[in-house]
Design an enzyme around this catalytic site. Structure first.
Site, PDB file in Angstrom:
ATOM      1  CB  SER A 157      -0.938  -0.020   1.214  1.00  0.00           C
ATOM      2  OG  SER A 157      -0.199  -0.192   2.400  1.00  0.00           O
ATOM      3  CD  GLU A 193       1.787   8.608   4.667  1.00  0.00           C
ATOM      4  OE1 GLU A 193       1.509   7.917   5.656  1.00  0.00           O
ATOM      5  OE2 GLU A 193       2.602   9.557   4.703  1.00  0.00           O
ATOM      6  CG  ASP A 251       3.008  15.151  14.799  1.00  0.00           C
ATOM      7  OD1 ASP A 251       3.054  14.697  15.962  1.00  0.00           O
ATOM      8  OD2 ASP A 251       3.617  14.637  13.853  1.00  0.00           O
ATOM      9  CG  PHE A 302      10.120  12.837   9.354  1.00  0.00           C
ATOM     10  CD1 PHE A 302       9.340  13.611  10.197  1.00  0.00           C
ATOM     11  CD2 PHE A 302       9.511  11.786   8.676  1.00  0.00           C
ATOM     12  CE1 PHE A 302       7.996  13.360  10.376  1.00  0.00           C
ATOM     13  CE2 PHE A 302       8.162  11.517   8.848  1.00  0.00           C
ATOM     14  CZ  PHE A 302       7.403  12.302   9.704  1.00  0.00           C
ATOM     15  CG  HIS A 344       1.575   1.957   4.530  1.00  0.00           C
ATOM     16  ND1 HIS A 344       0.463   2.060   3.720  1.00  0.00           N
ATOM     17  CD2 HIS A 344       1.797   3.199   5.007  1.00  0.00           C
ATOM     18  CE1 HIS A 344       0.023   3.316   3.718  1.00  0.00           C
ATOM     19  NE2 HIS A 344       0.818   4.029   4.488  1.00  0.00           N
TER      20      HIS A 344
END
Ligand code: FAD
Length: 288
Positions: free
Chosen positions: A7, A9, A101, A210, A259
């Site tokens: 999958s 994002e 967030d 990140f 994912h």
């Protein structure tokens, strides 16, 4: 070995240029027959309408299931649930339900005065609607807000008990992070699927930044490897090899779904998928 289910994002575009990049991403990755695309919800709840529109167009053009992300940030309970209903009306069948967030400039989640206080409340409300497959976030290297790894896992259990169907993890750099976490979750009585979130690294500096924000552990060897790869202009080769190797180790350990965080840059994700044997099944039929 069976092929993994995949999958992808993506994030919603804010400019025309970005809209074309999302379209390129969908065109490149939809033929790999993913289980679903997921569309993020901007930090601070900033992309509500864009997430809706991107999810709607992706679903309409790809005919694939689309999962819209939804957070508790900056909205009342009524507004958040209205957004969920709008997703449903747009053909969205799955939601990634998150606390979210905080807005820029703050480092702590502060609930909206009339909003959901945490992800568990949001998951419970969505489960009551009985309209969505509900996915939630999970944190193999521990979430920065968790008091301990034990608390991190107990909180994930609460999210499943509230009605979540599946968890997707934050990205991690070594397969052991995920495999250890999976064992700890199983020992805590979690039986629902936990799907590893995979970040193919297009830019080491931003991936590193990140990782530092979200608690992902950075192994020392990676710093060296990327310093040399950047010097020799072969970052993409390194990223493809490392990512494919990590996915392959996970699959050897029984992981059957992956994912990918594509960042709307499909090439690396597609190359890693190809290395794992996941190749195009069809082409995207309709153009937006
Ligand atoms: P939670 O799991 O609810 O909380 C995180 C940790 O904090 C828990 O492990 C728990 O230990 C602790 N905690 C929180 N509340 C409590 C409490 N009441 N009592 C005790 N402990 C508590 N962010 C966005 O803004 N938009 C997105 O689209 C987005 N997509 C994401 C997709 C995935 C797959 C993942 C993993 C993350 C995503 N994020 C997104 C980031 C996410 O919003 C942040 O990680 C956020 O800080 C936590 O959200 P959560 O719902 O996973 O947190």
């Amino acid at each position: 070995m069976p092929l993994p289910a995949v999958s992808f994002e993506v994030f919603p575009p804010k400019t025309v240029d970005a809209a074309f990049r999302l379209w390129d991403t969908a065109q490149a990755l939809a033929p790999l027959a993913p289980r679903f695309f997921s569309v993020t919800y901007g930090a601070g709840g900033t992309t509500r309408d864009l997430t809706h529109d991107a999810a709607h167009v992706l679903h309409r053009t790809s005919k694939l299931p689309v999962s819209a992300h939804l957070t508790c940030v900056g909205a009342s309970v009524a507004e958040t649930m209205e957004q969920a209903e709008k997703f449903h009306a747009a053909g969205v069948t799955d939601i990634v339900a998150l606390r979210g967030d905080p807005q820029d400039g703050t480092d702590r989640f502060i609930p909206h005065p009339d909003g959901f206080k945490n992800s568990v409340e949001l998951i419970e409300a969505l489960a009551l609607l009985d309209k969505f497959t509900i996915r939630v976030g999970a944190y193999p290297d521990c979430h920065p807000d968790a008091a301990s790894q034990h608390a991190n896992i107990q909180y994930l259990k609460r999210k499943f008990d509230a009605g979540a169907d599946e968890a997707i993890t934050q990205f991690f750099f070594e397969p052991e992070s995920f495999l250890r976490f999976r064992d700890q979750c199983a020992a805590a009585g979690i039986t629902r699927p936990i799907v590893p979130g995979i970040l193919p690294i297009t830019n080491w500096a931003s991936a590193r930044k990140f990782a530092l924000c979200c608690g992902t552990k950075i192994p020392a060897w990676m710093e060296d490897a990327y310093a040399k790869a950047e010097r020799d202009n072969r970052t993409e080769l390194l990223s493809t090899a490392l990512c494919a190797e990590m996915c392959s180790t996970l699959m050897d350990e029984g992981v059957d779904a992956l994912h990918f965080y594509t960042l709307n840059r499909p090439d690396l994700t597609r190359n890693v998928c190809r290395a794992l044997g996941v190749t195009p099944q069809s082409s995207l039929a309709n153009v937006a």
